[in-house]
Write a protein that holds these residues in place. Sequence first.
Motif, PDB file in Angstrom:
ATOM      1  N   TYR A 156      84.093 -38.605  10.314  1.00  0.00           N
ATOM      2  CA  TYR A 156      82.773 -38.636  11.022  1.00  0.00           C
ATOM      3  C   TYR A 156      82.199 -39.529  11.887  1.00  0.00           C
ATOM      4  O   TYR A 156      81.589 -39.490  13.189  1.00  0.00           O
ATOM      5  CB  TYR A 156      81.745 -38.151  10.057  1.00  0.00           C
ATOM      6  CG  TYR A 156      80.311 -37.537  10.643  1.00  0.00           C
ATOM      7  CD1 TYR A 156      80.207 -36.102  11.109  1.00  0.00           C
ATOM      8  CD2 TYR A 156      79.541 -38.335  10.875  1.00  0.00           C
ATOM      9  CE1 TYR A 156      79.150 -35.875  11.664  1.00  0.00           C
ATOM     10  CE2 TYR A 156      78.249 -38.269  11.335  1.00  0.00           C
ATOM     11  CZ  TYR A 156      78.024 -36.837  11.877  1.00  0.00           C
ATOM     12  OH  TYR A 156      77.037 -36.449  12.358  1.00  0.00           O
ATOM     13  N   SER A 188      73.856 -37.395  11.557  1.00  0.00           N
ATOM     14  CA  SER A 188      73.816 -36.314  12.217  1.00  0.00           C
ATOM     15  C   SER A 188      72.525 -35.776  12.637  1.00  0.00           C
ATOM     16  O   SER A 188      71.615 -36.246  12.363  1.00  0.00           O
ATOM     17  CB  SER A 188      74.264 -35.225  10.875  1.00  0.00           C
ATOM     18  OG  SER A 188      73.249 -35.282  10.060  1.00  0.00           O
ATOM     19  N   SER A 219      78.355 -37.846   6.334  1.00  0.00           N
ATOM     20  CA  SER A 219      78.338 -38.298   7.507  1.00  0.00           C
ATOM     21  C   SER A 219      78.918 -39.928   7.915  1.00  0.00           C
ATOM     22  O   SER A 219      78.813 -40.576   8.733  1.00  0.00           O
ATOM     23  CB  SER A 219      76.799 -38.371   8.062  1.00  0.00           C
ATOM     24  OG  SER A 219      76.058 -39.294   7.208  1.00  0.00           O
ATOM     25  N   LEU A 264      75.081 -34.196   3.680  1.00  0.00           N
ATOM     26  CA  LEU A 264      74.680 -35.479   3.555  1.00  0.00           C
ATOM     27  C   LEU A 264      74.427 -36.274   2.221  1.00  0.00           C
ATOM     28  O   LEU A 264      74.547 -37.311   2.115  1.00  0.00           O
ATOM     29  CB  LEU A 264      73.097 -35.639   4.328  1.00  0.00           C
ATOM     30  CG  LEU A 264      73.204 -35.362   5.869  1.00  0.00           C
ATOM     31  CD1 LEU A 264      71.949 -35.582   6.534  1.00  0.00           C
ATOM     32  CD2 LEU A 264      74.364 -36.230   6.634  1.00  0.00           C
ATOM     33  N   ILE A 316      77.978 -30.348   7.371  1.00  0.00           N
ATOM     34  CA  ILE A 316      78.316 -31.501   6.586  1.00  0.00           C
ATOM     35  C   ILE A 316      77.220 -31.744   5.529  1.00  0.00           C
ATOM     36  O   ILE A 316      75.958 -31.311   5.751  1.00  0.00           O
ATOM     37  CB  ILE A 316      78.434 -32.660   7.224  1.00  0.00           C
ATOM     38  CG1 ILE A 316      76.945 -32.953   8.264  1.00  0.00           C
ATOM     39  CG2 ILE A 316      79.468 -32.581   8.693  1.00  0.00           C
ATOM     40  CD1 ILE A 316      77.246 -34.397   8.678  1.00  0.00           C
ATOM     41  N   TYR A 361      75.595 -37.409  20.430  1.00  0.00           N
ATOM     42  CA  TYR A 361      74.551 -37.486  19.281  1.00  0.00           C
ATOM     43  C   TYR A 361      73.414 -37.699  19.985  1.00  0.00           C
ATOM     44  O   TYR A 361      73.134 -38.218  21.019  1.00  0.00           O
ATOM     45  CB  TYR A 361      75.027 -38.410  18.154  1.00  0.00           C
ATOM     46  CG  TYR A 361      75.370 -39.913  18.747  1.00  0.00           C
ATOM     47  CD1 TYR A 361      76.750 -40.357  18.894  1.00  0.00           C
ATOM     48  CD2 TYR A 361      74.293 -40.793  18.851  1.00  0.00           C
ATOM     49  CE1 TYR A 361      77.050 -41.619  18.990  1.00  0.00           C
ATOM     50  CE2 TYR A 361      74.892 -42.104  19.294  1.00  0.00           C
ATOM     51  CZ  TYR A 361      75.950 -42.374  19.227  1.00  0.00           C
ATOM     52  OH  TYR A 361      76.110 -43.781  19.617  1.00  0.00           O
ATOM     53  N   TYR A 390      77.678 -30.336  14.366  1.00  0.00           N
ATOM     54  CA  TYR A 390      77.744 -30.705  13.043  1.00  0.00           C
ATOM     55  C   TYR A 390      76.323 -31.275  12.204  1.00  0.00           C
ATOM     56  O   TYR A 390      75.568 -32.046  13.138  1.00  0.00           O
ATOM     57  CB  TYR A 390      78.609 -32.108  12.897  1.00  0.00           C
ATOM     58  CG  TYR A 390      79.923 -31.901  13.348  1.00  0.00           C
ATOM     59  CD1 TYR A 390      80.628 -31.736  14.688  1.00  0.00           C
ATOM     60  CD2 TYR A 390      81.187 -32.057  12.303  1.00  0.00           C
ATOM     61  CE1 TYR A 390      81.820 -31.312  15.130  1.00  0.00           C
ATOM     62  CE2 TYR A 390      82.506 -31.787  12.703  1.00  0.00           C
ATOM     63  CZ  TYR A 390      82.852 -31.450  13.955  1.00  0.00           C
ATOM     64  OH  TYR A 390      84.110 -31.211  14.407  1.00  0.00           O
TER      65      TYR A 390
END
Length: 222
Positions: free
Chosen positions: A45, A54, A40, A35, A33, A65, A6
């Motif tokens: 999310y 992200s 996010s 931003l 996605i 992450y 993502y």
Amino acid sequence: MSIKIYGDPGSGSLRRITSAAAVMGVEIERVNIDLFKGESHTPEYLELNPHGLSPVMVDGDFVLYESSAINLYLAEKAGSDLAGTTTRERYEILQWMFWSGEQWRVFATLTFDEVLAKRFMGKPADESIVNLAAAKLRAGASVLDAHLAKHDYIVGDRLTLVDFDIAGPFSQNERTKIPLNEFPNLVAWQQRLLETVPAWADTKREVDVRIDTALEAAGIKL
Ligand SMILES: N[C@@H](CCC(=O)N[C@@H](CS)C(=O)NCC(=O)O)C(=O)O
């Protein structure tokens, strides 16, 4: 099952992963996605990354992450030498990765937030933050410049994951005007990456198109 990543195509951190995955031959499924639309920070999310940042990787039921951690995971899965082959090489890569996260990219991100993100919100940059970040970046860049006077790459005179980590700030420097171009060996190394790693050049184009289009749509001239 494919590995999902993502991220926003304008993100320099997503670029670190998509470039490394391409070099390592790891197939990933991109999930875009936006931003600029705060995607996010949606409840869905935040289930993946409660920090609201992200990129995020989802591999089956494993959610991860932090781009460096994701790249190390992908390298281990692929059996790639980009994460180092000897103990010494692996730890030198980690040393520079930790340095890059704590002392380097964070100041480029801070500058991006001040100079670009705030413009989208109609707010002026705080010059004291921009100046502090520039001083920190100059201090790091002068050490990198001396290192790169003697080496073609950050570790071991070949491409490793940490080249992408440390090169991350170059994704936005033409727009944020962070002071990287004052350092000739740093610039030469960046040029070497663009010329010898096709994925690094491809992802630069992707970031440039995404951010420049967003700036134009918002009527922002830097
Ligand atoms: N240390 C993180 C950095 C993540 C980060 O700063 N992501 C930015 C985009 S490059 C983001 O998601 N920003 C959204 C926000 O701050 O709301 C990593 O390496 O993945």
